[in-house]
Design an enzyme around this catalytic site. Structure first.
Site, mmCIF file in Angstrom:
data_model
loop_
_atom_site.group_PDB
_atom_site.id
_atom_site.type_symbol
_atom_site.label_atom_id
_atom_site.label_comp_id
_atom_site.label_asym_id
_atom_site.label_seq_id
_atom_site.Cartn_x
_atom_site.Cartn_y
_atom_site.Cartn_z
ATOM 1 N N THR A 98 0.824 -1.212 0.000
ATOM 2 C CA THR A 98 0.000 0.000 0.000
ATOM 3 C C THR A 98 0.858 1.263 0.000
ATOM 4 O O THR A 98 1.930 1.298 0.610
ATOM 5 C CB THR A 98 -0.918 0.001 1.238
ATOM 6 O OG1 THR A 98 -1.675 -1.196 1.249
ATOM 7 C CG2 THR A 98 -1.856 1.188 1.234
ATOM 8 N N GLU A 132 -4.245 -14.441 -1.300
ATOM 9 C CA GLU A 132 -5.377 -15.326 -1.575
ATOM 10 C C GLU A 132 -6.095 -15.786 -0.312
ATOM 11 O O GLU A 132 -7.328 -15.791 -0.229
ATOM 12 C CB GLU A 132 -4.859 -16.542 -2.359
ATOM 13 C CG GLU A 132 -5.678 -17.781 -2.207
ATOM 14 C CD GLU A 132 -5.027 -19.009 -2.834
ATOM 15 O OE1 GLU A 132 -4.059 -19.527 -2.261
ATOM 16 O OE2 GLU A 132 -5.487 -19.434 -3.880
ATOM 17 N N GLN A 155 -21.647 -3.502 25.695
ATOM 18 C CA GLN A 155 -22.870 -2.936 26.269
ATOM 19 C C GLN A 155 -23.372 -3.767 27.449
ATOM 20 O O GLN A 155 -23.847 -3.219 28.445
ATOM 21 C CB GLN A 155 -23.957 -2.859 25.193
ATOM 22 C CG GLN A 155 -25.197 -2.076 25.598
ATOM 23 C CD GLN A 155 -24.949 -0.580 25.672
ATOM 24 O OE1 GLN A 155 -24.008 -0.067 25.067
ATOM 25 N NE2 GLN A 155 -25.785 0.126 26.400
ATOM 26 N N GLU A 176 -7.056 -5.908 4.627
ATOM 27 C CA GLU A 176 -7.272 -7.053 3.721
ATOM 28 C C GLU A 176 -8.425 -6.778 2.742
ATOM 29 O O GLU A 176 -9.180 -7.672 2.391
ATOM 30 C CB GLU A 176 -7.572 -8.329 4.529
ATOM 31 C CG GLU A 176 -6.448 -8.756 5.458
ATOM 32 C CD GLU A 176 -5.219 -9.259 4.746
ATOM 33 O OE1 GLU A 176 -5.263 -9.408 3.507
ATOM 34 O OE2 GLU A 176 -4.206 -9.493 5.409
#
Length: 533
Positions: free
Chosen positions: A255, A390, A485, A512
């Site tokens: 990235t 993959e 909660q 991902e």
């Protein structure tokens, strides 16, 4: 009370009925401009289809017993309800009517009844794993409890590093060799077993901690799969045994700051060069979200080797880039020939321990034999890294399952030990329904993950891997939120681990493959292609 074992046939009919409606909506999307033009419809259609396939995967599971049948029927009803909430108010967009779901009303009313969901609150349902996978489950669960769990809170609160005890211990039980072929020092014999073992191990490690357990085995696996796909025999024999034993730990540098999911447009370059008489490449560029980069011995780095940007992903190549171990809070390295690598940590609200970095690389030299596939790998890096990724989506789903299981167990334990207004929190119907829905979602997610693992072992299931990731990671946000909660005010306190689980869950729909990109660019697009075909 409903008889779920007798209603499984009805559940199957409901699934097929919803499938027919989604097929009609997909054709409408295809004929009216596709996912890019109608993004909201495409996104909702992708998630509805993912929930449908999750439900379909439960049918065999439901036939194995009464609890299993109830989990299956309640999930099918939940799937229809979710579909209806997406459809209402957008019926023209979908090309459907809410009345199209009317034939399912009786089934949905029966299995969304509070008393039916509440009946599941105290049981997670059997997993029905084969013996070999039960052994994997027990091994990694034990390691998670004995080693990972006692570090999890400290690492999260202090933003500390993954302890070396965790890395070394995982290496000893073979965690890093699950996807590496036996001939190269790993434990994989290929087929279903490889994916199932990885799936089961990842869930159990994530149950102990997402940040220092569930994700630790993923990066070496990504590099290992890329090497198995495109590496030369010399490269496989050099690197795979080291990855299997954790002698070499890897980080992924794909990235870039300006290109998140748009990998084909990346700018980092690798230019042929020679240094000290050695042929190789000089790398220049900036990578971001490089998880575990400081501790890693190598980066799996994707770079542009063809300056012609019109070639898009066909001009990219994949490199193994050695580097020294760095400080988790930032590092800077100099090569003797003038290369420089600088890493800046990116602080995050959760998923701590492995740390993510932005890395600036300036004239960093790598020998030619570090190009995966060497000369034969030029321009094929995109395909090699996709092979590496993959299993990433399936593993992310397995991480989500482990995290949800831990959150459920924390909520169940707290609800049974906290007294409010004269009785335990667990005795209130609303709490029971929340816990029951958690059980239903977690088991459905787990069984769909197993189904996808088996498909991938046969060379199939790419679409389903995207679907399981999309559905399960969104579900994890609800499960961890409701677990928090149930703890009330203490859920917001850092002294209880459920707060860590809540912030950790939030990352699952981002990495991902970001949820929106996955739904629009992969799931919806393939649904449309199938409708047109």
């Amino acid at each position: 009370m409903a008889d779920s074992t007798k209603d499984l046939t009805t559940a199957a009919n409901v699934i097929e009925g919803v499938a027919a409606l989604l097929k009609r909506a997909t054709k409408r999307l295809a004929e009216s401009g596709g996912p890019e033009k109608h993004q909201v419809l495409a996104y909702d259609l992708a998630h509805s289809s993912a929930a449908l396939e999750t439900a379909r995967s439960l049918l065999d599971y439901g036939a194995k017993g009464g609890v299993e049948a109830t989990i299956t029927c309640t999930f099918v009803a939940d799937m229809v309800h979710d579909f209806a909430t997406r459809l209402i108010g957008r019926e023209e967009t979908w090309g459907l009517r809410l009345t199209d779901l009317a034939e399912f009303d009786s089934f949905v009313n029966t299995y969304r009844a509070p008393e039916v969901l509440a009946s599941l609150a105290a049981t997670t349902g059997p997993r029905h794993l084969d013996g070999d996978y039960e052994m994997v489950q027990d091994t990694f669960r034990s390691f998670g409890k004995k080693v990972i769990s006692r570090h999890a809170e400290h690492v999260h609160r202090e933003n500390a590093d993954v302890p070396e005890e965790v890395i070394g211990g995982l290496a000893e039980i073979g965690a890093f060799g699950l996807s590496i072929p036996a001939e190269y020092g790993g434990f994989s014999e290929g087929g279903e077993g490889e994916y199932m073992a990885s799936c089961v191990a990842t869930e159990e490690l994530s149950r102990a901690s997402l940040g220092i357990g569930g994700s630790l085995i993923t990066r070496p696996e990504i590099l290992a799969r890329a090497l198995v796909k495109g590496g030369t025999e010399a490269q496989k024999h050099e690197w795979l045994p080291k990855l299997a034993t954790a002698e070499v730990m890897a980080a992924v540098a794909v990235t870039e700051p300006d290109y998140g999911s748009d990998v084909a447009s990346l700018k980092t370059t690798a230019t042929p060069a020679q240094r000290d008489g050695v042929d190789g490449y000089v790398i220049n560029g900036v990578k971001t979200w490089c998880t575990f980069a400081a501790r890693a011995n190598v980066l799996m780095l994707l770079a542009r080797t063809d300056p012609d940007r019109s070639k898009s992903h066909r001009g990219l190549s994949l490199f193994i880039v050695p580097k020294p171990l760095g400080d988790a809070h930032g590092f800077e390295f100099q090569q003797p020939g003038g290369g420089k690598m600088e890493g800046r940590p990116i602080d995050t609200i959760g998923y701590r321990g492995m740390h993510s970095y932005e890395i600036a690389i300036d004239n960093w030299f790598v020998p030619a034999n570090h190009l995966i596939g060497e000369s034969g790998g030029l321009g094929k890096g995109f395909y090699f890294q996709m092979e590496g990724f993959e299993n990433g989506r399936l593993q992310t789903a397995a991480r989500a399952v482990g995290l949800m299981q831990a959150a459920y167990e924390a909520a169940f334990d707290y609800a049974n030990n906290r007294n409010v207004f004269g009785k335990n929190v667990s005795e209130y119907q609303l709490t029971q329904v929340k816990l029951g829905r958690m059980v239903m979602i977690i088991q459905a997610a787990r069984q769909f993950s197993y189904a996808v693992a088996k498909m991938m072992g046969k060379g199939e299931g790419a679409m389903e891997a995207s679907m399981v990731k999309a559905y399960v990671c969104k579900a994890a946000e609800w499960v961890t939120r409701e677990a928090m909660q149930i703890h009330g005010g203490y859920g917001y306190a850092e002294e209880y681990p459920v707060s860590r689980m809540y912030v950790d869950a939030r990352v699952l729909s981002i990495f991902e493959g970001a949820d929106e990109t996955l739904c629009l660019k992969v799931i919806a697009r393939r649904l449309v292609e199938s409708a047109q075909g």
